[in-house]
Design an enzyme around this catalytic site. Structure first.
Site, short mmCIF file in Angstrom:
data_model
loop_
_atom_site.label_atom_id
_atom_site.label_comp_id
_atom_site.label_asym_id
_atom_site.label_seq_id
_atom_site.Cartn_x
_atom_site.Cartn_y
_atom_site.Cartn_z
N THR A 149 -3.17 -8.44 -87.14
CA THR A 149 -2.20 -8.24 -88.21
C THR A 149 -1.16 -9.36 -88.24
O THR A 149 -0.88 -9.98 -87.21
CB THR A 149 -1.50 -6.88 -88.01
OG1 THR A 149 -0.34 -6.82 -88.83
CG2 THR A 149 -1.04 -6.69 -86.56
N ASP A 150 -0.53 -9.55 -89.41
CA ASP A 150 0.57 -10.51 -89.49
C ASP A 150 1.83 -9.97 -88.79
O ASP A 150 2.77 -10.73 -88.55
CB ASP A 150 0.89 -10.85 -90.95
CG ASP A 150 1.32 -9.65 -91.80
OD1 ASP A 150 1.28 -8.51 -91.30
OD2 ASP A 150 1.72 -9.86 -92.97
N GLU A 151 1.82 -8.66 -88.46
CA GLU A 151 3.04 -8.07 -87.86
C GLU A 151 3.34 -8.63 -86.48
O GLU A 151 4.46 -8.50 -85.98
CB GLU A 151 2.92 -6.54 -87.85
CG GLU A 151 2.70 -6.00 -89.25
CD GLU A 151 2.81 -4.49 -89.41
OE1 GLU A 151 3.49 -3.84 -88.61
OE2 GLU A 151 2.20 -3.97 -90.36
N TYR B 3 3.60 -0.82 -82.28
CA TYR B 3 2.31 -1.19 -82.87
C TYR B 3 2.09 -2.70 -82.79
O TYR B 3 1.08 -3.18 -82.26
CB TYR B 3 2.23 -0.73 -84.33
CG TYR B 3 1.11 -1.38 -85.13
CD1 TYR B 3 -0.22 -1.18 -84.80
CD2 TYR B 3 1.40 -2.24 -86.21
CE1 TYR B 3 -1.25 -1.79 -85.52
CE2 TYR B 3 0.38 -2.86 -86.93
CZ TYR B 3 -0.94 -2.63 -86.58
OH TYR B 3 -1.95 -3.25 -87.28
N LYS C 84 -0.67 -5.01 -80.71
CA LYS C 84 -1.61 -5.94 -81.34
C LYS C 84 -1.39 -7.37 -80.82
O LYS C 84 -2.35 -8.12 -80.60
CB LYS C 84 -1.47 -5.90 -82.87
CG LYS C 84 -1.92 -4.62 -83.54
CD LYS C 84 -3.41 -4.31 -83.38
CE LYS C 84 -4.30 -5.25 -84.17
NZ LYS C 84 -5.72 -4.79 -84.13
P1 NAD Z 1 -7.35 2.80 -89.47
O1 NAD Z 1 -6.29 3.50 -88.68
O2 NAD Z 1 -7.61 3.24 -90.87
O3 NAD Z 1 -8.74 2.90 -88.69
C1 NAD Z 1 -8.85 2.70 -87.32
C2 NAD Z 1 -10.23 3.17 -86.86
O4 NAD Z 1 -10.31 2.93 -85.45
C3 NAD Z 1 -10.48 4.66 -87.10
O5 NAD Z 1 -11.77 4.85 -87.62
C4 NAD Z 1 -10.36 5.26 -85.71
O6 NAD Z 1 -11.15 6.43 -85.52
C5 NAD Z 1 -10.82 4.11 -84.83
N1 NAD Z 1 -10.28 4.20 -83.46
C6 NAD Z 1 -8.98 4.40 -83.12
N2 NAD Z 1 -8.88 4.46 -81.77
C7 NAD Z 1 -10.12 4.27 -81.27
C8 NAD Z 1 -10.66 4.23 -79.95
N3 NAD Z 1 -9.87 4.40 -78.87
N4 NAD Z 1 -11.98 4.00 -79.80
C9 NAD Z 1 -12.78 3.84 -80.89
N5 NAD Z 1 -12.34 3.90 -82.15
C10 NAD Z 1 -11.02 4.11 -82.34
O7 NAD Z 1 -6.97 1.27 -89.39
P2 NAD Z 1 -7.18 0.12 -90.49
O8 NAD Z 1 -6.01 0.10 -91.39
O9 NAD Z 1 -8.54 0.20 -91.04
O10 NAD Z 1 -7.05 -1.17 -89.55
C11 NAD Z 1 -8.21 -1.73 -88.94
C12 NAD Z 1 -7.80 -2.95 -88.13
O11 NAD Z 1 -7.20 -3.91 -88.99
C13 NAD Z 1 -6.76 -2.64 -87.05
O12 NAD Z 1 -7.09 -3.39 -85.91
C14 NAD Z 1 -5.44 -3.09 -87.66
O13 NAD Z 1 -4.55 -3.50 -86.65
C15 NAD Z 1 -5.91 -4.27 -88.50
N6 NAD Z 1 -5.07 -4.55 -89.69
C16 NAD Z 1 -4.75 -3.55 -90.58
C17 NAD Z 1 -4.00 -3.87 -91.72
C18 NAD Z 1 -3.66 -2.81 -92.74
O14 NAD Z 1 -2.93 -3.11 -93.71
N7 NAD Z 1 -4.17 -1.59 -92.65
C19 NAD Z 1 -3.59 -5.18 -91.95
C20 NAD Z 1 -3.95 -6.18 -91.01
C21 NAD Z 1 -4.70 -5.84 -89.90
P1 TYD Z 2 3.19 1.03 -94.14
O1 TYD Z 2 2.22 1.32 -95.23
O2 TYD Z 2 3.40 2.04 -93.06
O3 TYD Z 2 2.76 -0.38 -93.51
P2 TYD Z 2 3.54 -1.34 -92.45
O4 TYD Z 2 4.69 -0.62 -91.88
O5 TYD Z 2 2.49 -1.61 -91.43
O6 TYD Z 2 3.94 -2.54 -93.24
O7 TYD Z 2 4.61 0.74 -94.80
C1 TYD Z 2 4.78 -0.28 -95.76
C2 TYD Z 2 6.25 -0.37 -96.10
O8 TYD Z 2 6.64 0.84 -96.77
C3 TYD Z 2 7.15 -0.48 -94.88
O9 TYD Z 2 8.23 -1.35 -95.19
C4 TYD Z 2 7.66 0.93 -94.67
C5 TYD Z 2 7.69 1.51 -96.06
N1 TYD Z 2 7.44 2.96 -96.18
C6 TYD Z 2 8.33 3.77 -96.92
O10 TYD Z 2 9.34 3.30 -97.47
N2 TYD Z 2 8.06 5.11 -97.02
C7 TYD Z 2 6.96 5.68 -96.44
O11 TYD Z 2 6.76 6.92 -96.54
C8 TYD Z 2 6.05 4.83 -95.70
C9 TYD Z 2 4.84 5.40 -95.04
C10 TYD Z 2 6.34 3.47 -95.61
#
Ligand code: NAD
Ligand code: TYD
Length: 346
Positions: A127-129, A152, A156
């Site tokens: 992630t960019d975070e 989180y 990461k």
């Molecule tokens: P998500 O929470 O929707 O899915 C995570 C998946 O991992 C789930 O299917 C869960 O069952 C599985 N999982 C969790 N713990 C596990 C374990 N111990 N063993 C096996 N499986 C396990 O997450 P996502 O949003 O799809 O993110 C996927 C990846 O992309 C993550 O690594 C996240 O850090 C990265 N990412 C997410 C975003 C975003 O905006 N969602 C952006 C950049 C990077």
């Molecule tokens: P989120 O979707 O949790 O992603 P991330 O924190 O990983 O960027 O949140 C996106 C933005 O929205 C973040 O600045 C927090 C804000 N947010 C709210 O204002 N209300 C909410 O209920 C949630 C879940 C997030």
């Protein structure tokens, strides 16, 4: 092996790879936590080049057994605990899955591929975070120093460091990508966009943290999947690539935009859904702004996002409105308890 393939982004990656590369045999390794749902991939799970394994990546022996059983040649690692608010409530699951789980996978790949390292790829999806929080100006580049600020992003960042350590120390063939916030179908409704869509639809309060001034850079999830495809196949070994769409929104502007879009789609009077906006207590340590410079990916691999935010958001809202059964299924009893703890019982 694709880990986390039953989650939001992982399910899109599994679907893309199964359809585009029928000669690949894909093993989806997922523990099925609250965020993992086999319904996310039910349209492709009967394909002959697919196998699901319910395994916890924290279980080193089980992971080694999967490498042996399927003779795993390559890994795309997405499994993670992914929600910042949950990491604030309890960081240890994030340490276990995101750090220990990642090192277990690296160790299994190293043991299984030793002597033949050049013919494999271990792609870690991050992630960019990890870069921390930006002020008004500037973008994260691959050279921005890591400065994670939530449990989180700290977990990461630690996983990213182990990925690079295994490259430098053992020559493991790794690739790393750091993406901005994704949106699209099958997104668990604890994250901003699906939560707001759900609450607008059901006339529930829209909980905006603080003043809603924090900024996120949003990317269509299928464009993230296409970037992973490009990096996995053509990215340089040992390199990291930022992924993002130059699409910055303050949370409040985004929520207002969603309200107006849904007023149109639901046939509500203009301005009706905005009345649901409720400012709530800010997130602890809330990162101000994320924004990605993805020029390295564009220049080296020719990747660019395929659709506009306008189009992607409209498709996303349509998907949620057409798939209420999915939302009801994933928002189980355990999710209800989480929601009440976070936002109260309304
Ligand atoms: P998500 O929470 O929707 O899915 C995570 C998946 O991992 C789930 O299917 C869960 O069952 C599985 N999982 C969790 N713990 C596990 C374990 N111990 N063993 C096996 N499986 C396990 O997450 P996502 O949003 O799809 O993110 C996927 C990846 O992309 C993550 O690594 C996240 O850090 C990265 N990412 C997410 C975003 C975003 O905006 N969602 C952006 C950049 C990077
Ligand atoms: P989120 O979707 O949790 O992603 P991330 O924190 O990983 O960027 O949140 C996106 C933005 O929205 C973040 O600045 C927090 C804000 N947010 C709210 O204002 N209300 C909410 O209920 C949630 C879940 C997030």
């Amino acid at each position: 092996m694709i880990t986390g393939g039953a989650g939001f982004i992982g399910s899109h990656v599994v679907r893309r790879f199964l359809k585009k590369y029928p000669n690949y045999f894909i093993v989806n390794v997922d523990k099925l936590t609250y965020a993992g749902n086999l319904a996310n991939i039910k349209d492709v799970c009967t394909l002959p080049n697919y196998q699901f394994e319910r395994v916890d990546i924290v279980d080193a022996q089980a992971i080694q057994a999967i490498f042996k059983k399927y003779n795993i040649t390559d890994v795309i690692h997405l499994a993670a605990e992914s929600h910042v608010d949950r990491s604030i409530e309890g960081p240890m699951d994030f340490v276990m899955t995101n750090v220990v789980g990642t090192v277990n996978l690296l160790q299994a790949a190293k043991d299984s591929w030793s002597g033949d390292l050049q013919n494999h790829v271990f792609h870690h999806v991050s992630t960019d975070e990890v870069y921390g929080s930006l002020g008004e100006d500037g973008l994260f580049t691959e050279k921005t120093p890591y400065d994670p600020r939530s449990p989180y992003s700290a977990s990461k960042a630690a996983s990213d460091h182990f990925i690079k350590a295994f490259y430098h120390t053992y020559g493991l063939p790794i690739k790393l990508s750091n993406c901005s916030n994704n949106y699209g179908s099958h997104h668990f409704p604890e994250k901003l966009i699906p939560l707001m869509i759900h609450n607008i639809q059901h006339n529930k309060p829209l909980p905006v943290y603080g003043k809603g001034e924090n900024i996120r850079d949003w990317l269509w999830v299928e464009d993230h999947a296409s970037a992973i495809d490009a990096i996995f196949h053509h990215g340089r070994m040992g390199e990291s690539y930022n992924v993002g769409g130059l699409n910055e929104w303050t949370n409040i502007e985004l929520v207002k935009h969603l309200c107006s879009l849904m007023d149109q789609k639901l046939g509500r009077p203009k301005g009706e859904s905005e009345k649901l906006i409720t400012f709530v207590q800010d997130r602890a340590g809330h990162d101000k702004r994320y924004a990605i410079d993805a020029s390295k990916l564009e220049e080296e691999l020719g990747w660019t996002p395929s659709i506009s935010f306008e189009e992607g958001l409209s498709k996303t809202v349509d998907w949620y409105l057409e798939n209420e059964a999915w939302v009801n299924q994933v928002t189980s009893g355990a999710y209800q308890a989480y929601y009440e703890n976070m936002y109260g019982s309304k």
